[in-house]
Motif scaffolding. Structure first.
Motif, PDB file in Angstrom:
ATOM      1  N   PRO A  42       0.828  -1.220   0.000  1.00 23.95           N
ATOM      2  CA  PRO A  42       0.000   0.000   0.000  1.00 23.95           C
ATOM      3  C   PRO A  42       0.864   1.273   0.000  1.00 23.95           C
ATOM      4  N   PHE A  43       0.302   2.321  -0.566  1.00 24.47           N
ATOM      5  CA  PHE A  43       1.030   3.587  -0.685  1.00 24.47           C
ATOM      6  C   PHE A  43       0.826   4.427   0.579  1.00 24.47           C
ATOM      7  N   LYS A  44       1.913   4.926   1.106  1.00 23.30           N
ATOM      8  CA  LYS A  44       1.834   5.817   2.264  1.00 23.30           C
ATOM      9  C   LYS A  44       1.232   7.160   1.845  1.00 23.30           C
ATOM     10  N   LYS A  45       1.639   7.653   0.694  1.00 20.81           N
ATOM     11  CA  LYS A  45       1.085   8.861   0.088  1.00 20.81           C
ATOM     12  C   LYS A  45       1.398   8.815  -1.401  1.00 20.81           C
ATOM     13  N   TYR A  46       0.638   9.578  -2.187  1.00 21.50           N
ATOM     14  CA  TYR A  46       0.883   9.568  -3.631  1.00 21.50           C
ATOM     15  C   TYR A  46       0.547  10.931  -4.228  1.00 21.50           C
TER      16      TYR A  46
ATOM     17  N   LEU B 198      -8.833   3.360  -5.459  1.00 25.32           N
ATOM     18  CA  LEU B 198      -7.864   2.302  -5.151  1.00 25.32           C
ATOM     19  C   LEU B 198      -7.285   2.447  -3.744  1.00 25.32           C
ATOM     20  N   THR B 199      -6.892   3.658  -3.404  1.00 25.03           N
ATOM     21  CA  THR B 199      -6.167   3.877  -2.141  1.00 25.03           C
ATOM     22  C   THR B 199      -7.065   4.282  -0.989  1.00 25.03           C
ATOM     23  N   GLY B 200      -8.210   4.876  -1.294  1.00 22.94           N
ATOM     24  CA  GLY B 200      -9.099   5.335  -0.236  1.00 22.94           C
ATOM     25  C   GLY B 200      -8.764   6.721   0.285  1.00 22.94           C
ATOM     26  N   HIS B 201      -7.804   7.391  -0.357  1.00 27.82           N
ATOM     27  CA  HIS B 201      -7.489   8.762   0.090  1.00 27.82           C
ATOM     28  C   HIS B 201      -7.044   9.629  -1.085  1.00 27.82           C
ATOM     29  N   GLU B 202      -7.032  10.937  -0.829  1.00 26.45           N
ATOM     30  CA  GLU B 202      -6.717  11.926  -1.854  1.00 26.45           C
ATOM     31  C   GLU B 202      -5.213  11.975  -2.133  1.00 26.45           C
ATOM     32  N   PRO B 203      -4.838  12.404  -3.339  1.00 30.01           N
ATOM     33  CA  PRO B 203      -3.404  12.611  -3.614  1.00 30.01           C
ATOM     34  C   PRO B 203      -2.885  13.828  -2.847  1.00 30.01           C
TER      35      PRO B 203
END
Length: 579
Positions: A523-527, A548-553
């Motif tokens: 999983p991505f910590k931030k993108y 996909l990630t459930g959070h904003e860039p």
């Protein structure tokens, strides 16, 4: 010292002594700077100009050769309004002394008086009560009084006294000086220059007291009318009409100065749109050198108390503009050379104009780093406002920026300047900057910040889908055979950066599928999302990545002009930090 004639050696030593005196009083000049912009940098700009003269001007037997060397360096490297005016005066001295081996007092008086015109003519709107006035008064005193003196020493000592009186009068001539109860900073810089010459007469060297005069009132610095101090050195297609350039720029900008440097022209302006100024200038010639300073940033830092940690990055990092406003991030522009012009990345050339140029030229774009003197000026400026400064630069496998920064760091010798090779670029580099910002906002110690940044560098990834490899192939970033095969098969390419920081062409063919696979693995910590040209792709990927990630860039940003020149229009990229 008793002389009725001066030669090139005398001129050289006078200039070096005066230059050292200005450098010594850099902070005093910054503290009273209110005109033409109250951004607190007149001292730094004059000091930078003088340092370039000291480093690069050469000493000769003749007055003509020595002044020619001094003025050439000054014109090319002068920084800011006062630096440019001072350089124009030195240029006038050089032109008027052409062919002279030595000067009598009578000849010196004529030359100094005639040189004043060069300083006035360089400006679109000359203003009294500034360095212009004090130079004019000093030269006028020499013209009128030299017949009453038997040697240069007494003449120049008396002329310095007169210049000091003229300096005090600047308060009465400009309302902004009167309201702030200060003299003009540029004019005071010129007086310091004269005092350096005085020291040379009295002591044989410049006298630098450990107790710098702090009696001058410190003023509050306010945001200028325009954001950017912008300069171009231009090789004109034909004779450039200085008056015409001034008339066109004065419609939108201010503080306009146009100077002739041999076969070239130097154009200085304050503007909110450096790219528009560059577009105008390129109608009349090729830009061979340019620089842009953010005056709002200078005012903000000069008006604040010293903070714990400041951040420096380069323009390859796709950071949002507001980070430079409220996150203490200083972004150094690299240079893009395209169609024979030298642009400041992001500032003097926008991507839409870039793509128009690339469609018309078959010459590949190239890039370069700013000079070491500029980097040293930037590092020292940041160190004066922060206890520690952290620099995070584009991969050393892609640019010489990091190595040049290391070279400058060794000259400065500060233990509080910490430099990192990001081993990446673009959005991934921007995420590393964001990691630093997070650390600063959590009040982490410098030790913790540096340790966490080291870990983040290893976890930063970026993948960019580009429509074709034509631009990358043309620039030599991708082997021609690879580009030709991709073009032949009409394949979109996905490029990335390996662990060593080198650019690679992956075997992947679909960026969306690749992101799903990478996220499922770790999983991505931030993108962040980056793009060139059309933003519609970025909006589409925004929705996909959010699901996909459930959070904003962290950001959706247009790629830098330099990277855009190498990957072309229509590219879309995802940068992320692995959790």
């Amino acid at each position: 010292m008793n002389t009725k004639l001066i030669n090139g050696h005398d001129i050289y030593h006078y200039t070096m002594s005066g230059a050292k005196k200005i450098i010594h009083h850099e902070n005093t000049l910054n503290s009273i700077n209110v005109f033409p912009v109250a951004d607190g940098d007149t001292g730094s700009n004059l000091a930078y100009t003088m340092k370039c003269i000291i480093a690069n001007a050469t000493e000769h037997e003749t007055v003509s050769d020595t002044l020619s060397s001094i003025s050439e360096v000054a014109l090319e490297d002068a920084y800011g309004n006062s630096g440019a005016i001072f350089a124009s005066f030195l240029h006038g001295l050089s032109v008027e002394s052409k062919g002279k081996d030595s000067l009598s007092m009578s000849e010196f008086s004529d030359i100094t008086n005639d040189a004043v015109k060069y300083a006035y003519d360089a400006l679109a709107v000359p203003t009294e009560g500034t360095i212009l006035t004090v130079i004019k008064e000093w030269a006028g005193f020499i013209k009128n009084q030299h017949i009453h003196h038997l040697e240069f020493k007494t003449l120049l000592l008396e002329a310095t006294k007169h210049a000091k009186h003229a300096l005090l009068e600047t308060k009465k001539q400009l309302k902004v000086l009167r309201d702030s109860d200060v003299v003009d900073a540029g004019a005071l810089g010129f007086v310091y220059f004269l005092e350096g010459i005085k020291d040379y007469f009295l002591y044989g060297k410049v006298h630098l007291s450990n107790n710098v005069n702090t009696s001058h009132k410190v003023v509050d610095h306010v945001n200028p009318n325009f954001q950017y101090c912008t300069e171009f050195i231009v090789e004109a297609y034909e004779h450039l009409d200085s008056k015409l350039i001034k008339e066109k720029l004065v419609k939108t900008d201010d503080s306009i100065i146009v100077q002739k440097i041999g076969d070239y022209y130097k154009i200085h302006t304050h503007t909110d749109h450096p790219d528009a100024a560059a577009k105008l200038v390129t109608k009349y010639g090729k830009i061979i050198k340019s620089k842009v300073d953010d005056m709002n940033l200078q005012v903000r830092l000069n008006s604040s108390s010293k903070s714990a940690i400041g951040i420096i990055t380069d323009s390859i990092a796709d950071i949002p503009a507001q980070w430079t406003v409220n996150k203490n991030v200083f972004q150094i522009p690299l240079q893009l050379i395209v169609d024979g012009n030298v642009y400041n990345d992001r500032l003097t050339l926008k991507n839409e104009t870039l793509f128009d140029i690339l469609k018309k030229t078959q010459q590949p774009a190239t890039s370069s780093q700013p000079g070491e003197t500029y980097l040293q000026k930037t590092f020292e400026f940041m160190l004066s406002h922060f206890e520690d400064v952290i620099g995070i630069f584009v991969s050393s496998e892609m640019s010489g920026m990091y190595q040049k920064a290391i070279s400058v760091q060794s000259k400065i010798g500060s233990k509080h300047l910490h430099l990192f090779d990001s081993k990446t670029n673009s959005g991934a580099q921007a995420l590393l900057v964001h990691t630093l910002i997070d650390q600063l906002e959590s009040k982490s110690s410098i030790t913790e910040v540096l340790s966490n940044l080291n870990k983040a560098v290893d976890s930063a990834k970026i993948f960019v889908e580009i429509p074709d490899l034509a631009y990358a192939t043309l620039s030599g970033r991708v082997p021609k055979i690879v580009g030709n095969i991709a073009s032949l098969l009409n394949l979109k390419a996905i490029i990335s950066i390996n662990d060593d920081g080198k650019g690679i062409v992956t075997k992947e063919l679909n960026l969306k599928k690749l992101m799903v696979k990478k996220f499922q693995k770790s999983p991505f910590k931030k993108y962040g999302i980056v793009y060139t040209g059309n933003k519609e792709n970025a909006i589409e990927y925004h929705q996909m990545m959010q699901e996909l990630t459930g959070h904003e860039p962290v950001f959706i940003q247009e790629v830098s002009t330099i990277v855009s020149a190498f990957i072309g229009e229509g590219a879309i990229g995802i940068a992320y930090l692995e959790d």
